[in-house]
Each structure stands twice: as C-alpha cells, then as structure tokens.
Design a protein around this motif. Sequence first.
Motif, PDB file in Angstrom:
ATOM      1  N   ASP A  62      -6.614  10.153  -4.716  1.00  0.00           N
ATOM      2  CA  ASP A  62      -7.231   8.848  -5.009  1.00  0.00           C
ATOM      3  C   ASP A  62      -6.908   8.369  -6.421  1.00  0.00           C
ATOM      4  O   ASP A  62      -6.925   7.178  -6.702  1.00  0.00           O
ATOM      5  N   ARG A  63      -6.600   9.325  -7.328  1.00  0.00           N
ATOM      6  CA  ARG A  63      -6.266   8.924  -8.695  1.00  0.00           C
ATOM      7  C   ARG A  63      -4.769   8.720  -8.876  1.00  0.00           C
ATOM      8  O   ARG A  63      -4.322   8.263  -9.932  1.00  0.00           O
ATOM      9  N   VAL A  64      -4.009   9.101  -7.850  1.00  0.00           N
ATOM     10  CA  VAL A  64      -2.556   9.029  -7.959  1.00  0.00           C
ATOM     11  C   VAL A  64      -2.023   7.797  -7.226  1.00  0.00           C
ATOM     12  O   VAL A  64      -1.040   7.186  -7.655  1.00  0.00           O
ATOM     13  N   GLU A  65      -2.689   7.412  -6.141  1.00  0.00           N
ATOM     14  CA  GLU A  65      -2.212   6.228  -5.407  1.00  0.00           C
ATOM     15  C   GLU A  65      -2.318   5.018  -6.326  1.00  0.00           C
ATOM     16  O   GLU A  65      -3.204   4.920  -7.165  1.00  0.00           O
ATOM     17  N   LEU A  66      -1.385   4.084  -6.147  1.00  0.00           N
ATOM     18  CA  LEU A  66      -1.350   2.932  -7.048  1.00  0.00           C
ATOM     19  C   LEU A  66      -2.451   1.940  -6.732  1.00  0.00           C
ATOM     20  O   LEU A  66      -3.075   1.382  -7.617  1.00  0.00           O
ATOM     21  N   LYS A  67      -2.654   1.685  -5.449  1.00  0.00           N
ATOM     22  CA  LYS A  67      -3.711   0.775  -5.003  1.00  0.00           C
ATOM     23  C   LYS A  67      -4.348   1.409  -3.777  1.00  0.00           C
ATOM     24  O   LYS A  67      -3.665   2.104  -3.029  1.00  0.00           O
ATOM     25  N   PRO A  68      -5.614   1.104  -3.533  1.00  0.00           N
ATOM     26  CA  PRO A  68      -6.177   1.573  -2.262  1.00  0.00           C
ATOM     27  C   PRO A  68      -5.409   0.913  -1.117  1.00  0.00           C
ATOM     28  O   PRO A  68      -4.890  -0.197  -1.285  1.00  0.00           O
ATOM     29  N   VAL A  69      -5.334   1.585   0.011  1.00  0.00           N
ATOM     30  CA  VAL A  69      -4.474   1.095   1.093  1.00  0.00           C
ATOM     31  C   VAL A  69      -4.893  -0.307   1.560  1.00  0.00           C
ATOM     32  O   VAL A  69      -4.061  -1.117   1.957  1.00  0.00           O
ATOM     33  N   GLU A  70      -6.196  -0.646   1.450  1.00  0.00           N
ATOM     34  CA  GLU A  70      -6.653  -1.990   1.866  1.00  0.00           C
ATOM     35  C   GLU A  70      -6.012  -3.089   1.019  1.00  0.00           C
ATOM     36  O   GLU A  70      -5.914  -4.232   1.452  1.00  0.00           O
ATOM     37  N   PHE A  71      -5.608  -2.729  -0.177  1.00  0.00           N
ATOM     38  CA  PHE A  71      -5.005  -3.730  -1.059  1.00  0.00           C
ATOM     39  C   PHE A  71      -3.859  -4.459  -0.361  1.00  0.00           C
ATOM     40  O   PHE A  71      -3.712  -5.671  -0.466  1.00  0.00           O
ATOM     41  N   TYR A  72      -3.044  -3.673   0.347  1.00  0.00           N
ATOM     42  CA  TYR A  72      -1.826  -4.260   0.932  1.00  0.00           C
ATOM     43  C   TYR A  72      -2.177  -5.246   2.046  1.00  0.00           C
ATOM     44  O   TYR A  72      -1.586  -6.322   2.142  1.00  0.00           O
ATOM     45  N   ALA A  73      -3.155  -4.861   2.876  1.00  0.00           N
ATOM     46  CA  ALA A  73      -3.596  -5.777   3.924  1.00  0.00           C
ATOM     47  C   ALA A  73      -4.180  -7.040   3.297  1.00  0.00           C
ATOM     48  O   ALA A  73      -3.845  -8.165   3.699  1.00  0.00           O
ATOM     49  N   ASN A  74      -5.014  -6.845   2.271  1.00  0.00           N
ATOM     50  CA  ASN A  74      -5.603  -8.007   1.601  1.00  0.00           C
ATOM     51  C   ASN A  74      -4.551  -8.903   0.963  1.00  0.00           C
ATOM     52  O   ASN A  74      -4.735 -10.104   0.845  1.00  0.00           O
ATOM     53  N   ALA A  75      -3.464  -8.281   0.535  1.00  0.00           N
ATOM     54  CA  ALA A  75      -2.398  -9.049  -0.113  1.00  0.00           C
ATOM     55  C   ALA A  75      -1.399  -9.582   0.920  1.00  0.00           C
ATOM     56  O   ALA A  75      -0.372 -10.158   0.546  1.00  0.00           O
ATOM     57  N   GLY A  76      -1.681  -9.373   2.184  1.00  0.00           N
ATOM     58  CA  GLY A  76      -0.774  -9.880   3.217  1.00  0.00           C
ATOM     59  C   GLY A  76       0.545  -9.133   3.250  1.00  0.00           C
ATOM     60  O   GLY A  76       1.599  -9.700   3.551  1.00  0.00           O
ATOM     61  N   CYS A  77       0.486  -7.857   2.930  1.00  0.00           N
ATOM     62  CA  CYS A  77       1.709  -7.045   2.970  1.00  0.00           C
ATOM     63  C   CYS A  77       1.567  -5.996   4.060  1.00  0.00           C
ATOM     64  O   CYS A  77       0.649  -5.173   4.032  1.00  0.00           O
ATOM     65  N   GLU A  78       2.470  -6.048   5.027  1.00  0.00           N
ATOM     66  CA  GLU A  78       2.438  -5.060   6.099  1.00  0.00           C
ATOM     67  C   GLU A  78       3.136  -3.792   5.629  1.00  0.00           C
ATOM     68  O   GLU A  78       4.268  -3.842   5.123  1.00  0.00           O
ATOM     69  N   LEU A  79       2.450  -2.647   5.758  1.00  0.00           N
ATOM     70  CA  LEU A  79       3.042  -1.370   5.347  1.00  0.00           C
ATOM     71  C   LEU A  79       3.626  -0.671   6.565  1.00  0.00           C
ATOM     72  O   LEU A  79       2.912  -0.407   7.528  1.00  0.00           O
ATOM     73  N   LEU A  80       4.895  -0.356   6.519  1.00  0.00           N
ATOM     74  CA  LEU A  80       5.495   0.455   7.584  1.00  0.00           C
ATOM     75  C   LEU A  80       5.824   1.804   6.954  1.00  0.00           C
ATOM     76  O   LEU A  80       6.878   1.976   6.338  1.00  0.00           O
ATOM     77  N   LEU A  81       4.869   2.745   7.082  1.00  0.00           N
ATOM     78  CA  LEU A  81       5.036   4.047   6.436  1.00  0.00           C
ATOM     79  C   LEU A  81       5.646   5.049   7.408  1.00  0.00           C
ATOM     80  O   LEU A  81       5.752   4.779   8.609  1.00  0.00           O
ATOM     81  N   SER A  82       6.037   6.195   6.880  1.00  0.00           N
ATOM     82  CA  SER A  82       6.731   7.218   7.681  1.00  0.00           C
ATOM     83  C   SER A  82       7.874   6.598   8.478  1.00  0.00           C
ATOM     84  O   SER A  82       8.160   6.989   9.603  1.00  0.00           O
ATOM     85  N   THR A  83       8.502   5.622   7.877  1.00  0.00           N
ATOM     86  CA  THR A  83       9.578   4.892   8.570  1.00  0.00           C
ATOM     87  C   THR A  83      10.833   4.873   7.696  1.00  0.00           C
ATOM     88  O   THR A  83      10.775   4.479   6.531  1.00  0.00           O
ATOM     89  N   ARG A  84      11.931   5.297   8.269  1.00  0.00           N
ATOM     90  CA  ARG A  84      13.197   5.294   7.526  1.00  0.00           C
ATOM     91  C   ARG A  84      14.009   4.074   7.907  1.00  0.00           C
ATOM     92  O   ARG A  84      14.009   3.647   9.060  1.00  0.00           O
ATOM     93  N   VAL A  85      14.707   3.544   6.952  1.00  0.00           N
ATOM     94  CA  VAL A  85      15.647   2.461   7.260  1.00  0.00           C
ATOM     95  C   VAL A  85      17.009   3.093   7.504  1.00  0.00           C
ATOM     96  O   VAL A  85      17.467   3.924   6.719  1.00  0.00           O
ATOM     97  N   ALA A  86      17.615   2.714   8.636  1.00  0.00           N
ATOM     98  CA  ALA A  86      18.917   3.290   8.985  1.00  0.00           C
ATOM     99  C   ALA A  86      20.060   2.452   8.442  1.00  0.00           C
ATOM    100  O   ALA A  86      21.115   2.986   8.077  1.00  0.00           O
ATOM    101  N   ALA A  87      19.869   1.146   8.404  1.00  0.00           N
ATOM    102  CA  ALA A  87      20.970   0.279   7.969  1.00  0.00           C
ATOM    103  C   ALA A  87      20.450  -1.107   7.593  1.00  0.00           C
ATOM    104  O   ALA A  87      19.389  -1.534   8.044  1.00  0.00           O
ATOM    105  N   ILE A  88      21.247  -1.766   6.760  1.00  0.00           N
ATOM    106  CA  ILE A  88      21.003  -3.180   6.446  1.00  0.00           C
ATOM    107  C   ILE A  88      22.162  -3.948   7.069  1.00  0.00           C
ATOM    108  O   ILE A  88      23.330  -3.625   6.810  1.00  0.00           O
TER     109      ILE A  88
END
Lengths: 412, 106
Positions: A62-88
């Motif tokens: 809790d002291r290491v995370e940058l923002k609580p996870v709700e922050f991203y939802a509140n900021a309208g940012c969808e988090l796709l975690l445990s997800t790798r990008v294969a290509a652009i």
Amino acid sequence: MSTSGTNGIVIIGAGQAASQAVMSLRSEGYEGPIRMIGDEAEPPYQRPPLSKKFLAGEIGFDRVELKPVEFYANAGCELLLSTRVAAIERAKKVVLTSDGREIAYDKLIIATGSRVREINVPGFDLEGVYYLRSVADVHEIQKNFKPGAKMVVVGGGYIGLEVAAVAKKHDISVTVLETAERVMARVVDPIVSHFYERIHREEGVIIRTGVTVAGFEGEGGRITHVVSGEGESFPCTFVVVGIGIIPNTELAQDAGVTVENGIVVDEMTRTSDPDIYAAGDCTNHPNGVYGRRLRLESVHNAIEQGKTAAAAITGKDKPYNQVPWFWSDQYDLKLQIAGLSTGYTEAVTRGNPAEGRSFAVFYLKDGVLIAVDAVNRAPEFMMARQLIAKQAKLDPKRLADESISMKEVANA
Amino acid sequence: MAKVTYVEHNGKEHTIDVAEGLTLMEGAVKNMVPGIDADCGGACACATCMIYVPEEWLAKIPGKEDMEETMLDFCEHTQANSRLSCQIKVTPELDGIRVSLPESQH
C-alpha cells in the motif's frame, strides 16, 4: 487539442512514467479514453523502495503503489494488467496483445521501461537464484531471509549494495562479488566506490572486487555455491543477481520505430512516428544541459517524460530539459547524485571520505560543475542541482573548503 | 482518519480523509491533489513535496529532523512554516488541518 478520433490514448507499460502520463493527461485537460497495458499483476508502483524499505519489510504494498487502484477508474483509465503486448501495427494504429486482443489508438505512449540483464553461466536456472525488479521478485527473495542464511550478491551496483545492506540488517551473512576493480564503477568516482567498500566492510559485508562469476553449483536443483573464474567457491543459501538492466525497446524496433540505444525521442518525447511517444527508461532523449543524448535509468526521468508526453499530446509543448538525479539508501547513508559525471576533468572532495559517513564529491569539467555525489550531505546536493542547471563555473578551492557554506560558494 | 484540507497555490481546496499512518504527502498524491510532486516517493531525497503549515498546527507535529531542515533550507519557495509533507505522519490530532502548497516544487 491535437488528439482527434475516438480510440483515445493507449499506454504500453504500467510503471512510473505510465502512471504520471495518466495523471498529467487529465490535468492537461485531455478527456478521451485512456488504456494502460501492463504485464505485471499490480497497478503501477514505485520500484526504488523494492530494494530498500519494501525488501526490509518496513513498508507494505500500500505504501509502494503509486495510486490506489480506484484512481484509474476515477480518472477514466482502463487498466489491462497481466497483459503483454505482442506487437504494434502502426499502419492500422492498433496494438495486439498476446492473448489475441486488438486495441486501437489515436496516440500511443510506449513506457515499457527496462528489464534485468540476466547472467549467462552454468547453473543460472537453479532454485535460489534471484533478480530484483518486481514486487513478485521481492516476495521470493524474502522467503530466504531466515536465520543462518548466506547470501551471495552478484554485482556491486546500486541494487546489489542496497540488497546487501537490507540483508545485513536481517542478520544474514553477505558476500558481494563484483567483476570490476571497485563497486559502483559505472556511476561514481573511485573516491565514492572506496568509501562504500569501507562502509560495507564495517557493517560486516564481505566485498570482493575483480571477481568474475563462472557458474552456480547446486544440490537437488537448489544452489549451494557460486564459483568464480579463478576457481574459488562461495557457499550460499541464495543468490541475488544485480548486473544491470536492458531497455525494453523490441516492440518499438519490430514496429519500425527508430531505436538506437533506446527508443529515439525528441525533447517533446515524440518518436519517429508522429502518433507514438515514448517515456522513461526505454528512451534515448536529448538533454540540453549536457548537449547530448542520454538513456537514463531513473524515476525522475520517468516522471518528467510522462509529464512531457502528456503535454505534447494535448498540444502544449513543454520541452524536457532536466538535470538528472538519483538516490540510494544503504544503512544510515543517503547517497544523492545530481547530474552525470561522465567526462569530468576534476573531482573535488568536500569532507573526508576516509573517516565518518558524510562527504561530497563535485565533478567539474573545465571548471564547470557537471555532477555531485553527496553522502548525507543535503546542502551540497541541493545547491549543486541548481548550479549544474546554470552550468556554473566554480572555484575548486572554495568548493573543498568546509568553512565556506554552500550558499557562499554558490554566490561567489 | 483525519480530515486534511490541501489548498493549492491558486486557492483551490481539496478536503480528503487521510488514513492514520500515511503521510500528508501520500494523502495528496494518492488523491490527485496537484502541486505535490514527491519524485522520490517519501525518501526525503528530493524536496518536491513542500507544504506550508499554519502556526497553530505546527505545534501538533514532531519537529524537523536535520535532513528535512537542510533540504528545505535550499528550496526556492521556503518560508518559516515550510515542511516536507513526506515527513509528516497523519495522526488523529491532525483532524481538520489545513495546509497550503507553494507556487511550484522546483
């Protein structure tokens, strides 16, 4: 606003630069969708404490995370975690995830950071050989902090020495093996290296320099010894390897974005593709203070480039031009580094590094201050940060004279 | 929990319930209060989390340690009531505190 379209902004990576970019995009007034894709399970967190207070168990996630996870939802940012990008796929302006999703972007920020350099010796895959880069890594290492444990650290850089200091506090026997003739050889002057070698020895750590690692030996699949190139054998119950990091540039490179010791960006964090920006450890960027390109491994750089990318995307160019700075906590020592000492012509010491635990080394290039290493010396660090930005020419005699305060030195 | 009001340099106020044990810096950063950068995340290494604490509240907060004192001494916008918010732990006594933020942290 320069961003048009409805696909919004996609950020590859979920570290410090990515988190800052979300915060700054919103404070700069961007209102479209934001998606952040990260390959770790956790929302963005700080890495510096991982080898310090978090490893020591003094603070929790809790002291290491940058923002609580709700922050991203509140900021309208969808988090796709445990997800790798294969290509652009730049032609289609989409990123492909390794689980088969296709995510479209109007603007893309690559904030993929860096990964550990792995050691390529026999026995590398034995149980009990660790790297320290993620929260998950720390949890594994902590399982080995037991009475009677013996740790060998491979690599006498920041990570290795910070881990050594924490382990020592836990009463673990610690041996550090460094290939170079001194610790932290890549980042500091010999004066500072020798100071840290003395401190670690005083704390009971065995520091061995000029020792290469030839292999790891084990029993039943678990490490028992580290063997040096000279045939010396170091018994251990576990090993932490800290031999540097490699920028994650492959996605950019494979997509045809210009990469040369990092993803090449300009002072606005723009890559060679006008719809793609890059921020943090993975970039090679121009620095006005030093008049050359840099690739940095630091939180400060990640934060500032995250801000710069957000500003540029929202049409408010704020060129990135910063004096880099770094810090390291070991025992009761706070090392604060401002600037980059590469190419210095004179090193000036203030205080006595041979005794006690407080001194600073100033690096001058043709009389101009370009960097400082300050150990428990906040005034020297703070003043130098300002003076480096101003490219101040300083009198080495006054810098070394402790009867003259740093403010007086600066005002001369 | 303590109710903390952060006042931006432009006068905008943010009142937040901050859990005990967190620092005033964390209370701001985790709740999107702009104006506190906290580059180092609370290691007292960067001096980018300065706040101004009113006289009446300063008495309820432990004093500055040397490191904080010297870092502040070299910041651009330091006043007599400046503190580094990463060094102030939230306690029940701080319920209702109002702190203000400098024009910039650099």
